[in-house]
Write an enzyme that holds these catalytic residues in place. Sequence first.
Site, short mmCIF file in Angstrom:
data_model
loop_
_atom_site.label_atom_id
_atom_site.label_comp_id
_atom_site.label_asym_id
_atom_site.label_seq_id
_atom_site.Cartn_x
_atom_site.Cartn_y
_atom_site.Cartn_z
N CYS A 273 13.23 59.36 37.66
CA CYS A 273 12.22 60.25 38.84
C CYS A 273 12.16 61.73 38.24
O CYS A 273 12.26 61.72 37.05
CB CYS A 273 13.21 59.87 40.09
SG CYS A 273 15.29 59.52 40.14
N THR B 27 14.79 63.97 38.60
CA THR B 27 15.93 64.12 38.05
C THR B 27 15.98 63.47 37.36
O THR B 27 17.87 63.37 36.19
CB THR B 27 17.01 65.10 38.45
OG1 THR B 27 17.10 64.36 39.89
CG2 THR B 27 16.36 66.35 39.73
N HIS C 165 37.11 48.37 25.65
CA HIS C 165 35.60 48.55 26.37
C HIS C 165 35.10 47.03 27.21
O HIS C 165 34.68 47.54 28.21
CB HIS C 165 34.49 48.94 25.03
CG HIS C 165 34.60 50.21 24.59
ND1 HIS C 165 34.50 51.06 25.63
CD2 HIS C 165 34.82 50.14 23.24
CE1 HIS C 165 35.18 52.39 24.39
NE2 HIS C 165 35.22 51.85 23.11
#
Length: 366
Positions: free
Chosen positions: A66, A68, A134
Site C-alpha cells: 500500500c 506506506t 529465534h
Amino acid sequence: MKIVTGSDHAGFAMKEDIKALLSGLGHIVEDVGTLSSDSPADYPDWAFKAAEKVASGKAERGVLICGTGIGMSIAANKVKGVYAALCHDEFTARMSREHNGSNVLVLGGRTLGVELARSVTKAWLEAEPEKGRHMVRRQKIETYESGTCDKEIKTSGSGRVIIIEHPLIQHKLSIVRDKNTSVKDFRDLVQEIAGLMAYEISRNLPLEEIDVETPVRSTKCFSLSGKKLAVIPVLRAGLGMVEGILRLIPNAKVGHIGLYRDPDTLMPVDYYCKLPNDIGERDIFIVDPMLATGGSASAAISHVKKRGGLRISLVSLIAAPEGVKKVSSEHPAVDIFAAALDSHLNEHGYIVPGLGDAGDRLFGTK
C-alpha cells in the site's frame, strides 16, 4: 513456490512490477487485487484476502503493498497464522525471515523506489528462518496467538478442526438445542446455520479477474475461478443442511450417502451412495449435523475417497471429542468444521449436552 500478492490503489503499480519479478524467478503468482489504480481501494480488503490464503496454506508466502505499507501490515497481522513484516531495506527483509519467520512481506509503494523494492523482495525470498533462540521466540508468539484467537484444535495430521464462533451462529444454535423448539423452526434454523457456516468456510475460494460492463462503464471484477463444489449429505439428517448451503452456492452439485448407526453396536451401516461423476475435480463438503462417535462420518469420507474424492471437508453443527478424534485419526488430512465442540458422549452414543437426535427433530419422528 506459490506467492499471493495484493495491494490498494497506491501500491498497484509496484505490485505489477513485483509480480513480474516473482514470475521471472519461477514462482507461481496469484493476485487477489486490487485491479487498477484508477479508483480508491480499501487496503484491509486485499490484505485479508491475501493473508487468509497464506494462513490456510493456499499460498506459501505473500507480498502486500500500500502507500506506506503500514496499513497492510496492521491488517494482515490480524489474521491468525500470518506474520507480516514491513521492510524498507535488504537487512530488515532478511532479519524478518531469519529471526521472525515472516511469511508475508509488506512494501510501501510511495516510500520505496522500484529497484529497492525488487532487491528487498529478493533478499526476503532467499532468507530462511533460523533455529535456536529465534525459534523459541517465534514459538512464544504462536502460543500466545493460539490462546487469543477463534478456536482451532491441533491434530496429528494436516487437517484442521475449526470451531466457528460467529455470534449469529451461536445465537441460532442455542435455539436449535432447546427441546421446545418446533420441528419447523428447528428445520429452518439448521438450514440458516448451515448457510452461515458455508459462508465462513468458503472465504478462501479462489477468484479470477473478469470484465464487467456496468450501466456507467466497463470495469474489472472478480468471479469464482471455475471452482467446482459438491455438497454430500449423510442421510438422513444431513439433508437438513443442504438447502442452506445451496442458497449460498446454487451451482454446487449434490451427492448422497446413506448410512445409519446400529443402535446396539453404534457402528455405521451403509445402504446407499450416489455421487457426481466428476467428484475427483470438486471441493467436497460432507454434511451431517452431529459428529458423535465419528463412525458414520468416517465411513462417509471413506466412500467419497474410494470414488475419487480428494479435497474433502466435514461440516457439522455440533461435534463430540470422540468423533473428532476418530475422524482425525482415520482421515488426518480432512478439515472438520463445527459450530460447537461439546463435552462427551453418553452411554447411548448421544452428544452431551447436544440437541438430541437431529434426524428425528428435523423430520418430526421423535
